[in-house]
Design an enzyme around this catalytic site. Sequence first.
Site, PDB file in Angstrom:
ATOM      1  N   LYS A   1       0.843  -1.209   0.000  1.00 55.66           N
ATOM      2  CA  LYS A   1       0.000   0.000   0.000  1.00 55.66           C
ATOM      3  C   LYS A   1       0.871   1.249   0.000  1.00 55.66           C
ATOM      4  CE  LYS A   1      -3.845  -2.393   2.216  1.00 55.66           C
ATOM      5  NZ  LYS A   1      -4.596  -2.720   3.433  1.00 55.66           N
TER       6      LYS A   1
ATOM      7  N   GLN B   1      -4.560  -1.366   9.585  1.00 57.19           N
ATOM      8  CA  GLN B   1      -4.539  -2.719   9.017  1.00 57.19           C
ATOM      9  C   GLN B   1      -5.142  -3.717  10.000  1.00 57.19           C
ATOM     10  OE1 GLN B   1      -3.705  -3.417   5.872  1.00 57.19           O
ATOM     11  NE2 GLN B   1      -4.068  -5.592   6.106  1.00 57.19           N
TER      12      GLN B   1
ATOM     13  N   ASP C   1     -10.894   3.098   3.881  1.00 55.99           N
ATOM     14  CA  ASP C   1     -11.172   1.658   3.782  1.00 55.99           C
ATOM     15  C   ASP C   1     -12.680   1.396   3.701  1.00 55.99           C
ATOM     16  OD1 ASP C   1      -9.232  -0.335   3.607  1.00 55.99           O
ATOM     17  OD2 ASP C   1      -8.649  -0.156   5.707  1.00 55.99           O
TER      18      ASP C   1
END
Length: 289
Positions: free
Chosen positions: A52, A96, A119
């Site tokens: 990422k 994460q 997200d």
Amino acid sequence: MEIIDGKKLAANLRAEIASDAAALKAEKGVTPGLAVILVGENPASVSYVTAKEKACAEAGMYSREIRLPESTTQEELLALVKELNGDSAIHGILVQLPLPKHIADKAVIDAIAPEKDVDGFTAVNVGRMLIGEECFLPCTPHGIIKLIEFSGMDLAGKHAVVIGRSNIVGKPVAVLLSRKETNATVTMCHTGTRDLASFTRQADVVVVAAGRPGTLTGDMLKPGAVVIDVGVNRIKDETRPKGFRLAGDADFDSCAKVARAITPVPGGVGPMTITMLLWNTLEAAKRAS
Ligand code: GUN
């Protein structure tokens, strides 16, 4: 049989995103900024966050990498998220998952300001998605829709079978497939489903996100179906430099004999997840400027 090239679609979209990011910088002096928080050293998570961060840099975006020890407390993490919520150089915040067991994922995710939740994981964004309000769409489900369209399938009126009911993939992808603008008929299968094959054999498209290799085999498909394989399973393989190889949830060889198109693992869904994250980060930066 077509292999749906997630890397190629991702590269096309990332070129557009990079050019939009450059324009935003030139016109408004704003560089889209993403904070990536990783707690602990889960090897899969380390590899995802590294990818990422690299993708951010390649798209001309700013990424702030925050790696914290496994022993980090929930309070410390919440304080960090609050600080980033108020940081004007940061447009997107990614925590994460999974987090270590002593931290409640939900408490941390819901501390992220919805306008920085690139997200699409906060309860606010999930709710907005469900009722069709403007929101950040979750990256993997959004990437899956793009991949199906890229394969040439018009989803309207088609039967999509989703295997898996996770909050990250199964549930949201079922919602997106059934939205009016996509207009597929959706069946959601899961570990409680009896006779999975009787459902998948009716499917024009199967999205398999079960977290188990071999969940979908060629004999479970209708000829000409499209298969989207979300699984990322590490299979021990001493002949490989890293000691493992990656396999999806679908048995590629048998599915490829029956399907019209299938995503490979790696190189299918994975690159699209990261691309949609960049997309959302750019969008967050545009909205903030
Ligand atoms: N863990 C597995 N997939 C994801 C993802 O897309 N985002 C985050 N934050 N964690 C994940």
